[in-house]
Design a protein around this motif. Structure first.
Motif, mmCIF file in Angstrom:
data_model
loop_
_atom_site.group_PDB
_atom_site.id
_atom_site.type_symbol
_atom_site.label_atom_id
_atom_site.label_comp_id
_atom_site.label_asym_id
_atom_site.label_seq_id
_atom_site.Cartn_x
_atom_site.Cartn_y
_atom_site.Cartn_z
ATOM 1 N N UNK A 57 0.819 -1.215 0.000
ATOM 2 C CA UNK A 57 0.000 0.000 0.000
ATOM 3 C C UNK A 57 0.853 1.265 0.000
ATOM 4 N N UNK A 58 2.170 1.102 0.104
ATOM 5 C CA UNK A 58 3.064 2.243 0.234
ATOM 6 C C UNK A 58 3.507 2.823 -1.098
ATOM 7 N N UNK A 59 4.436 3.771 -1.030
ATOM 8 C CA UNK A 59 4.840 4.519 -2.228
ATOM 9 C C UNK A 59 5.972 3.877 -3.017
ATOM 10 N N UNK A 60 6.440 2.704 -2.607
ATOM 11 C CA UNK A 60 7.621 2.115 -3.227
ATOM 12 C C UNK A 60 7.230 1.170 -4.364
ATOM 13 N N UNK A 61 7.886 1.346 -5.511
ATOM 14 C CA UNK A 61 7.663 0.485 -6.669
ATOM 15 C C UNK A 61 8.993 -0.101 -7.113
ATOM 16 N N UNK A 107 6.546 -15.809 1.451
ATOM 17 C CA UNK A 107 5.295 -15.939 2.192
ATOM 18 C C UNK A 107 4.154 -15.307 1.409
ATOM 19 N N UNK A 108 2.971 -15.356 2.018
ATOM 20 C CA UNK A 108 1.779 -14.795 1.383
ATOM 21 C C UNK A 108 1.986 -13.340 0.990
ATOM 22 N N UNK A 109 2.563 -12.555 1.916
ATOM 23 C CA UNK A 109 2.728 -11.127 1.662
ATOM 24 C C UNK A 109 3.579 -10.843 0.449
ATOM 25 N N UNK A 110 4.602 -11.669 0.224
ATOM 26 C CA UNK A 110 5.473 -11.460 -0.927
ATOM 27 C C UNK A 110 4.755 -11.844 -2.212
ATOM 28 N N UNK A 111 3.947 -12.895 -2.158
ATOM 29 C CA UNK A 111 3.163 -13.269 -3.336
ATOM 30 C C UNK A 111 2.175 -12.157 -3.686
ATOM 31 N N UNK A 112 1.592 -11.552 -2.662
ATOM 32 C CA UNK A 112 0.658 -10.446 -2.897
ATOM 33 C C UNK A 112 1.368 -9.253 -3.521
ATOM 34 N N UNK A 113 2.616 -9.005 -3.086
ATOM 35 C CA UNK A 113 3.382 -7.908 -3.676
ATOM 36 C C UNK A 113 3.660 -8.167 -5.149
ATOM 37 N N UNK A 114 3.942 -9.428 -5.497
ATOM 38 C CA UNK A 114 4.143 -9.775 -6.904
ATOM 39 C C UNK A 114 2.850 -9.549 -7.679
ATOM 40 N N UNK A 115 1.731 -10.012 -7.108
ATOM 41 C CA UNK A 115 0.435 -9.865 -7.782
ATOM 42 C C UNK A 115 0.087 -8.395 -8.017
ATOM 43 N N UNK A 116 0.488 -7.540 -7.072
ATOM 44 C CA UNK A 116 0.160 -6.110 -7.184
ATOM 45 C C UNK A 116 1.055 -5.374 -8.171
ATOM 46 N N UNK A 117 2.146 -6.022 -8.597
ATOM 47 C CA UNK A 117 3.084 -5.373 -9.486
ATOM 48 C C UNK A 117 4.164 -4.592 -8.780
ATOM 49 N N UNK A 118 4.118 -4.535 -7.456
ATOM 50 C CA UNK A 118 5.121 -3.795 -6.684
ATOM 51 C C UNK A 118 6.463 -4.527 -6.638
#
Length: 502
Positions: free
Chosen positions: A282-286, A296-307
């Motif tokens: 949800x932060x400003x870093x891309x 973990x789940x959080x890292x998979x979600x970051x991949x899914x979000x494109x971040x």
């Protein structure tokens, strides 16, 4: 030949798990695959546990040395510990049965930095490796092994073992083929060369594991899921800790010490780690990357979000929901995830070169910045040091996170002196609790103590910590790192005697 075993030599060696377990001898050292509940053998360990139990009943006790990548699952660690079938366990565990046996003195355990295991096995420190039991997701036509959901120490087990048992697990996604990077360029000194990784996406090895067919004494076909815990959404405390870490990253970017896309992330396993990863989403870093142990789940979600553009690790540690999503969309992750042997994923040289941002959980920290990651009250081990030391000493920024108190407030996570030292003050840059963040870089011991007490301690314990520190400055043996030796561990003594540090 089945669909997952595409080589006739290996197909001819298929047997049932009970038959394979009979090929393991009493006293053998056994290297098994597995890392954080991923990629461990599913049937041979339980068959071996039944054999051990039967041997005990017949008055002929049987034990084996058990070596893995890291933690595994109840079907492996728990089953063999329950029947007193383990002689020496290494290098990491998180199983409650194993933990109890270790703390009762009934099971020998050596806790090791995960990056050190392969080298020590090659040195022969623990004796010969007699048998390797390794899960793979398939075997190619030309006899190469397709790794499954963890790599861990499997390369070393297959190279060093006299005999090999393979479990071919058709539950694992066929899409895993090509997602691994197994580097065969490591060597013992004086023949060691630099590991040519300058970015988490660098591929330096092969997508397969090698094993001579004549080494393989049995192949067992399985279709069983990894043991993955359900993901618990971050609680308020974890979200507060994550908020402090994200604020710190933003400050470091504004100060010019970090680029806007940060540096490769390393994140330990747990609720706080997932909260930080969720916050990054949800932060400003891309344009983020990760060079870590576990996805973990959080890292998979970051991949899914494109971040998150790329994640390099040695294993997955996903909830059932995330596993289903990953298995359904494996092709989408093929160029964004790479699994390596743990001697590479945790290699200090690479961690230092890439400038990883290390975030790891702890049991307790003391006011001067020393960290205890492993022991309760100085003598009861919880899990082990895992890879936190590999990253902490070599990270660009080394961050340790913990709630400020535990056991309903009867334990303070900030204490005068830690009861066991895993990471010295020299390897600790930042300590974070839900109360706040203490940036210890560049500070003398006394300045560190003041900051840790004011920023990180729970309000219920802050007055007692202030009092201890003030009195220590008046009567300690020396004033560089002032301690009251007769009180430094009194908080732990109070808990052992009365059930509370208060």
């Amino acid at each position: 030949m089945s669909g997952r075993i595409r080589n006739q030599q290996f197909a001819a060696k298929v047997v049932e798990a009970d038959e394979a377990a009979e090929l393991i001898r009493p006293g053998d050292n056994v290297g098994m695959s597995g890392f954080t509940g991923a990629g461990y053998p599913k049937e041979v360990p339980e068959a071996l546990a039944k054999r051990v139990a039967k041997s005990h009943e017949q008055g002929d006790p049987m034990k084996v040395g058990l070596w893995t990548g890291a933690s595994t699952a109840p079907e492996l660690d728990g089953a063999l510990a329950e029947v007193e079938g383990i002689d020496l366990r290494l290098p990491y565990q998180s199983d409650p049965v194993s933990r109890q046996k270790i703390n009762e003195g009934r099971l020998d355990y050596t806790d090791i930095h995960l990056s050190h295991v392969a080298q020590r096995v090659w040195q022969g420190i623990y004796g010969d490796l007699d048998v390797a039991v390794v899960e793979v997701s398939g075997i190619t036509e030309d006899g190469r092994l397709i790794p499954s959901s963890s790599v861990g120490n499997n390369k070393t087990w297959l190279e060093q073992a006299d005999r090999v048992i393979l479990e071919v697990n058709s539950w694992q996604s066929e899409g895993l083929e090509g997602m691994h990077d197994v580097y065969y360029g490591t060597a013992l000194p004086p023949h060691r060369k630099p590991i040519p990784i300058t970015h988490p996406s660098d591929r330096i090895g092969e997508p397969y594991l090698d094993c001579p067919p004549d080494k393989v004494i049995a192949v067992v076909e399985t279709e069983s899921p990894d043991r993955n815990a359900s993901f618990t959404p971050p609680d308020a405390t974890s979200e507060q800790i994550a908020g402090h870490v994200l604020d710190f990253f933003e400050l470091e970017v504004r100060s010019g010490r970090l680029p806007r896309e940060l540096l490769p992330l390393q994140s330990g396993v747990g609720n706080v780690a997932n909260a930080v990863l969720a916050g990054l989403g949800e932060g400003p870093f891309d344009g983020l990357t990760a060079y870590t142990e576990v996805i973990q789940d959080g890292m998979l979600q970051l991949i899914d979000s494109g971040k998150l553009q790329m994640a390099s690790a040695t294993a997955f540690s996903l909830s059932p929901t995330a596993v289903e999503r990953f298995n359904r969309n494996t092709a989408d992750y093929r160029d964004k995830i790479m699994l390596r042997p743990q001697e590479i994923s945790n290699h200090p040289e690479v961690v230092r070169r890439l400038g990883c941002l290390a975030m790891n959980g702890i049991v307790e920290a003391d006011i001067f910045g020393n960290i205890n990651s492993t022991h309760l009250m100085g003598s009861k081990i919880q899990n082990g040091i895992g890879g936190s030391g590999d990253f902490a000493r070599n990270a660009y920024v080394s961050i340790f996170v913990t709630p400020s108190q535990a056991k309903g407030g009867d334990v303070s996570s900030i204490v005068p002196m830690v009861s066991h030292v895993d990471h010295t003050e020299h390897d600790v840059d930042v300590i974070v609790t839900e109360q706040g963040l203490a940036d210890l870089r560049g500070l003398s011991p006394k300045k560190r103590a003041e900051l840790v007490i004011e920023r990180c301690a729970h309000p219920d314990y802050k007055p007692a910590l202030r009092d201890y520190f003030q009195r220590a400055q008046q009567s300690a043996f020396g004033l560089h790192t002032p301690h009251l030796l007769d009180e430094a561990l009194s908080w732990h003594h109070n808990f052992v005697q009365r059930g509370s540090m208060r």
